[in-house]
Structure formats: C-alpha cells, structure tokens
Design an enzyme around this catalytic site. Structure first.
Site, short mmCIF file in Angstrom:
data_model
loop_
_atom_site.label_atom_id
_atom_site.label_comp_id
_atom_site.label_asym_id
_atom_site.label_seq_id
_atom_site.Cartn_x
_atom_site.Cartn_y
_atom_site.Cartn_z
N ASP A 191 0.87 -1.17 0.00
CA ASP A 191 0.00 0.00 0.00
C ASP A 191 0.92 1.23 0.00
O ASP A 191 2.12 1.14 0.28
CB ASP A 191 -0.95 -0.01 1.20
C1 NOJ Z 1 -4.09 3.86 0.09
C2 NOJ Z 1 -5.26 2.94 0.25
O1 NOJ Z 1 -5.19 2.29 1.49
C3 NOJ Z 1 -5.37 1.89 -0.85
O2 NOJ Z 1 -6.60 1.24 -0.70
C4 NOJ Z 1 -5.24 2.52 -2.20
O3 NOJ Z 1 -5.38 1.55 -3.20
C5 NOJ Z 1 -3.88 3.20 -2.27
N1 NOJ Z 1 -3.81 4.25 -1.27
C6 NOJ Z 1 -3.61 3.80 -3.64
O4 NOJ Z 1 -4.37 4.93 -3.84
#
Ligand code: NOJ
Length: 716
Positions: free
Chosen positions: A271
């Site tokens: 993430d």
């Molecule tokens: C953080 C989020 O937790 C995740 O779900 C998302 O896909 C990513 N950012 C990318 O934007």
C-alpha cells in the site's frame, strides 16, 4: 497461472542490469514531477520505473485526483518501450473501486444484493470503462472483513461474513480480469488489503490489530483464498501490524501464508508508503532497513516511497540482500506483465462502450442492493400521491456516489428530488427549503399525503482516514424524524449511507425504512424504483445493524460461550445488557420484500455420511421449497447456514455456507437446492490445516441468519 511465463521472464531478467531490475520494483506517481517532466522522462528512459499509479495523493479516495490523460500515459509509455534499453512497458494502475465513469454501489452495498452474476456483470462494465481510459490495473477488490462499523473503510469491503467475502472476491475478479487478461476490456485486479486491516482496533484507521491464528485462518483469509483461486494477479500488502508484526515486513504473512499456503503466484504491491511505515511501526531503523525487511518478506513492488530504488542496489552490493531475492520479485512482476499481454499491447487505446447499458446495469444493481428494513404497509407508494420531501439528502449528489469515486460525474448524478419528480405521474412533490432548520416543514407536510425523509450520512464520514466514533444519525435528522412523526401523516425514511448506522429510537418513528446506501450514479432513480414498486426490494444486510454504537462489535457468526447458552447476538433475552437489549436492530441476512415467502420441506438426501466419503467427493444435497405467497412477483435470497455442534475448536453458532437469489412469480413454488461438501463442513487449525471432524451438523435454511428451519446431518 502466472508461473507459466517464468521462462520468458527469466530470459528477460538475464539481460537486465541490477539497476534495471530494481527499476521494475519501483512504482511512482507522476504528480511530483509535473514541474520537471524531463526528469521523469529520464527516469523512465533509464528503466527506473516499473509502474505508475494514476493518483496524486496517498488517500485517493477522499482527495481530489488528477484527471485521466491517456495521451500523456501513452507518451510516457513510448519512452519506456522505445527509448529504455530493455523496452519493458510500465504498468498503469488507478483506484477503480466501485465504478469508473458510471458509478455502482459501494462494495458493502453491492454485497447486500447477494447476486454474484449481477455484481460480476457490473464489474465487467467497470473494467471496460477503465480500460477505455488507458487504465490497465485496479487496486480492487477490497476484501477486509470488519466487525466495527465505525471504521470508515467498512464501506469498501464485503461486510462481516467470510463466505460473502469469498463470493464478492470471485465476482469482482471475474468481472475485472474476464476470461482472458489479454482482452482489451480486461484489467488486472488486486486483492487488498492483505492482511487484517479491517480489524484495526476501535475502528481507528491504520491502527494495530490483534488476530489469533484461528481467526486469521477462518475469518480473515477465506476471501483472499478465493481471490487467489480465482486467479487474481496482484495482492496489496496492508499498512497494519498483526500481533506486533507489520504485514508489509512479514515473511510469515507475505511468503509462508500467501505463497506457500494460498499458492499465490502473482506479485505483491505495498500500500502507498507501507514500506517506509516500517520505521513508524518501530520495526525498521531507517529506509534502507525498510527495503531489506520488505523485500525479504516477499513484497515485490514499492508504492510511491522510493525505499527500494534508493536502497536495494546498495543492499545487494553489500551482500545484505541476495540477488535471487531481487530476481524473484522482478520475475513475478514480469510474469503478470507478460500474462496480460502488456508487451504486445503497451499503449492505452480509447474505445467506445455502451454507457446507457452501463447506467441500466448500475440502476439494477443499486435497486437490488437496497434493503427494506421496515414497512408498515405504506410502501409501495402510488405515483399519484402528493409527497412532502425533506431532509439533508434531498438535493445531495456527491454523497450518493460514495467514497472512492475518482472519475464519476457529480453533475450527471440525479439527486433524490429530481428522481422523485421524474417518477411521479400525477402526484405533486413539495419540498422544504435547503436549510437544515426545516422551519417550513410542518406547513409543507400538511399539503401532502405522505412524507419522505432523505436521511443518512455524508461520504465524508466514510472511506480512508474517515472513521467516526459514533454511528448514530445526526441530531438534526433525529429531530426532523420526531417532528414529522408527530404529524398525522405516514413517514418514510430513505437512508443514504455507507455503513450500517445505529438507528434505535429512529426507526420506531418511521412507517417505512429503505436503506438505499451510497449506491452510485443511479442511487436516486433506483430508490424510486423501489419506493413505487417498479422493483420489488430484495437486498439483505451483509452486516449486522447494531441498535447503538456502544454495542459494537456485534456480528452474527460468533462462537458459543459456556454461558449464556446461545445468548449472544441477543438470542436469549435473559442475557441482555442491564441497560439495553443485546440483540441487533437488524440481523445479518435480513431484508423485507413487498411480497411474502414461505419455506417448507427442508430436507437432506441423507442423515448420515462418512468422513471418508466426504473426502472422496461425497455430498449432502439439501433442498427446500420456497413459495411466493404474497401479492407481488419478487426475488428472495435463500440462505443456508451450518453449525458444527461439537468440535476441537469451538465453531460459530451460525456460518453462512450458501445463498441463492431466486425469482418467484406470484403463487409460484420453487425447490431450491444446495450442496454441502468437504470444503463446506470444516475449519482451519492454527497451522492452516483444514479439518472436517465427525459429529452432528445443524443445517439451517431460511430468510436470514435467525431462521428456525433446521435439519441435522451426522458425519461419522
Ligand atoms: C491507500 C489505500 O489504502 C489503498 O486502498 C489505495 O489503493 C492506495 N492508497 C492507492 O491509492
């Protein structure tokens, strides 16, 4: 599945420099380079970018994101393909979560449709729209099960049930990836957030989790097992720690469980920033240590924080990270790029799609997602009725789309006022002013036959970094409900929400309650379809609705305790809290229809089956007759639950093991069949070994998790 491209990937790797290999493990966002595009071009030319995320900020779901620009993506891709030494195309990803241009219900809402085929069809549309904008990879589906509706991200997942989680995983992945990943209408899916993120303590986003191995195996992992089984190409490692070990730095979770136990062979992306967060967790000393711990744990692609690109070369040269480790990660990424045909078709192609059909499907899914929680006979409404409409969601558009809407158009989203006006034939629509004081509400309501209140929560109270401490309705809305209840008119509450809200004391003062969720572009139209009976409601709750916030956590598939016997989930009123009832306001699987269904003749084809025969593929065939004995044609979600009465690890009082959504014409009876096999009757022990134990199994089939229709079968 992706391994079959390993030989080709190895050939490519054999010609790559260490620097180029590490470049493949680097994902960037282009936003920081917009003032120095030449720098970006050079990085790509030098093979330093494996993937680009089409997002400007880490919390893309609740921040304004840049517009899609397929020409710019293609221009940069051309540099990767034609000007970098290895010519490896970059993989473009965007958070296409529950819609692209056309927005579908939030995932939690879609789960309440209990209609896998329809969900798959809609996610196929989503893939097509995203692909037509040059997006080749989405960070979806989100498979975090959750017991705490205060958590803002509960809205992005399938709710509280592992079986529903697994079904949603399969439907979404089939929709995104299609039968063939090389199809120009398919995009790569990503199962996230692996692992346990939905258990953040107290519903606080990103917070710590404590998850026993048994809970992990039987509750948290099933949706990911299904995702891997369905061929998901990528998995996202989560921010959180489990029992003190951050997942993004954990070999146990990323390799031992994900690779060895689940047999995942795509690649793992972190993430956003999760690699660097190993420092914040107190698990790594510095960014170099983060890179070492993450790559050794099995994390392949570093999202946006440059820990890998800045440190891995040094770590390999110093002998601290093995080159085999790097090669393995590169191979996994290349295998996915090869499997999706990126080398043959590196550029985004614009193409047309049938937007009208997509809107029609979105409306169908939205209507099937909506749950009728209460009806004193006031619904369906007559299109000639004079209606007084009031409440904060009367003119609202943005919240109807829900969180994680990056590309849907707010201005093209009908609001509830417009949809109602459009649906009425001869009836008149009276509306209060847009202030939240509702000073003229009594006067307006006196002119109408019926009052509709547009209630709920803003999308700002849901999604990433948007948890709430209290899931009650706001005070001004409660006051409005009470004020309208005091009139002599019938009052219908339509709730536009992301999560289950605590509505004790509110629903009692309403004659009908429709839970419309944040159901995307067609929310308002679909709500009208239900209100006027053009669609007969068929949604069921995929999550428990607690009476009060203070009752959290409350979920149906809890284990039985020594005492009270069957007392949890409020089934034994003697064991209530001393100050309130302990039962849910609405249990899991609950939802009303305008028609009535009757269940009869629940039976199994055998009372006894041997464990050996189950292991060899033997099945228990369960059937039940379901009749539509009401006044409308309608759909019913027939649900099958089991209970393993005595086991070496105590099992839940009810576990969903199957559902079928059936359409029954007025007066029609259908025999609905289910099959229970070895994979349905067992559980995982703490080592991840699957067991079915001999003994009695209760089988329940009915309209929600509290059904009393029961038979038993013995495994001996
Ligand atoms: C953080 C989020 O937790 C995740 O779900 C998302 O896909 C990513 N950012 C990318 O934007």
């Amino acid at each position: 599945m992706y391994k079959k491209f390993a030989n080709r990937a190895k050939e490519i790797i054999s010609e790559m420099t260490l620097k180029e290999k590490i470049g493949q493990l680097n994902q960037i966002t282009v936003t920081p380079y917009m003032n120095d595009v030449e720098k970006l071009r050079n990085m790509i030319r030098e093979g330093q970018v494996g993937s680009i995320i089409l997002a400007s900020t880490a919390t893309a779901g609740n921040d304004q994101q840049g517009r899609i620009d397929i020409d710019m993506y293609n221009e940069l891709q051309k540099i990767a393909v034609e000007e970098s030494r290895m010519g490896i195309p970059m993989l473009y990803g965007r958070d296409v979560i529950h819609g692209h241009r056309v927005v579908y219900p939030l995932p939690l809402a879609s789960a309440s449709a209990f209609n896998d085929e329809l969900v798959e069809k809609c996610y196929r549309n989503i893939a097509e729209e995203a692909a037509a904008d040059g997006v080749r990879w989405t960070f979806s589906p989100m498979l975090d099960l959750c017991h705490d509706p205060r958590w803002g991200r509960i809205v992005e997942g399938p709710g509280e049930d592992p079986y529903v989680g697994a079904q949603m995983a399969r439907a979404c992945i089939r929709g995104f990836q299609g039968d063939n990943l090389t199809d120009k209408k398919s995009i790569v899916a990503c199962a996230k957030h692996y692992l346990g993120y939905g258990f953040s303590e107290g519903g606080r986003d990103y917070f710590r989790t404590e998850i026993s191995d048994i809970t992990l195996q039987n509750y948290v992992l099933p949706a990911f097992r299904a995702a891997v089984d369905e061929g998901v190409a990528t998995v996202m490692s989560s921010f959180n720690d489990i029992n003190g070990i951050p997942v993004s730095g954990s070999k146990k979770y990323l390799t031992d469980i994900l690779r060895s136990q689940l047999r995942f062979n795509g690649f793992v992306v972190s993430d956003w920033g999760a690699v660097q967060m190993l420092i914040h967790h107190g698990y790594a000393e510095d960014r170099k240590d983060c890179a070492k711990k993450a790559i050794e744990a099995g994390l392949d692609l570093d999202m946006c924080v440059r820990c890998y690109i800045e440190n891995l070369e040094m770590l390999v040269n110093d002998g601290e990270v093995s080159i085999e480790n790097i090669d393995t990660a590169v191979e996994r990424i290349l295998c996915v790029k090869l499997a999706m045909g990126l080398f043959d078709r590196p550029y985004g192609e614009k193409f047309d799609y049938d937007k009208e059909k997509h809107l029609k499907d979105a409306r169908e899914l939205a209507a099937e997602s909506m749950v009728l929680l209460k009806n004193n006979g006031v619904l369906p409404l007559n299109k000639e009725a004079n209606i007084a409409l009031m409440g904060p969601f009367t003119h609202e558009r943005r919240s109807l789309l829900g969180t994680w809407t990056l590309d849907g158009s707010e201005s093209e989203t009908p609001n509830f006022y417009e949809a109602l006006k459009n649906a009425l034939t001869n009836g008149k629509l009276f509306c209060t002013d847009t202030s939240r004081t509702y000073d003229n509400s009594s006067e307006i309501s006196s002119r109408a036959d019926i009052i509709i209140l547009a209630l709920g929560e803003s999308h700002w109270t849901t999604g990433e970094r948007h948890s709430v401490s209290d899931i009650s309705l706001s005070k001004d809305q409660i006051e409005l409900v009470n004020k309208m209840h005091a009139t002599d008119k019938k009052v219908v509450g339509v709730f536009f929400c992301g999560r289950p809200m605590a509505l004790e004391g509110v629903v009692e003062n309403l004659d009908a309650v429709l839970y419309a969720w944040h159901s995307g572009s067609e929310t308002a139209n679909a709500a009208c379809d239900i209100l006027f009976g053009d669609t007969v409601p068929s949604g069921k709750t995929p999550v428990t609705f607690p009476r009060r916030s203070t009752h959290i956590p409350l979920y149906y598939n809890t284990t039985s305790s020594g005492q009270p016997v069957n007392g949890y989930y409020g089934q034994n009123p003697q064991w209530n809290y001393t100050d309130s009832m302990a039962s849910p306001l609405y249990p899991f699987g609950y939802g009303l229809s305008y028609t009535k269904f009757e269940y009869k003749n629940l039976s199994a084809d055998k009372e006894l089956i041997s464990l050996d025969s189950l292991k060899l593929g033997g099945k228990i065939n369960v059937s039940v007759d379901v009749s539509n004995i009401g006044e409308y044609d309608g759909k019913e979600v027939v649900q099958l639950y089991i209970r393993d009465k005595v086991a070496s690890i105590i099992r839940p009082i009810r576990e969903l093991k199957g559902y079928k959504k059936v359409f029954l014409k007025l007066g029609e009876t259908q025999t609905v069949h289910f099959e229970l096999s070895y994979k349905d009757l067992g559980f995982y022990n703490e080592n991840g070994e699957y067991l079915v134990e001999k003994g009695v199994f209760e089988i329940y089939v009915g309209e929600n998790c509290l059904t009393k229709n029961i038979i038993t079968v013995k495994v001996n």
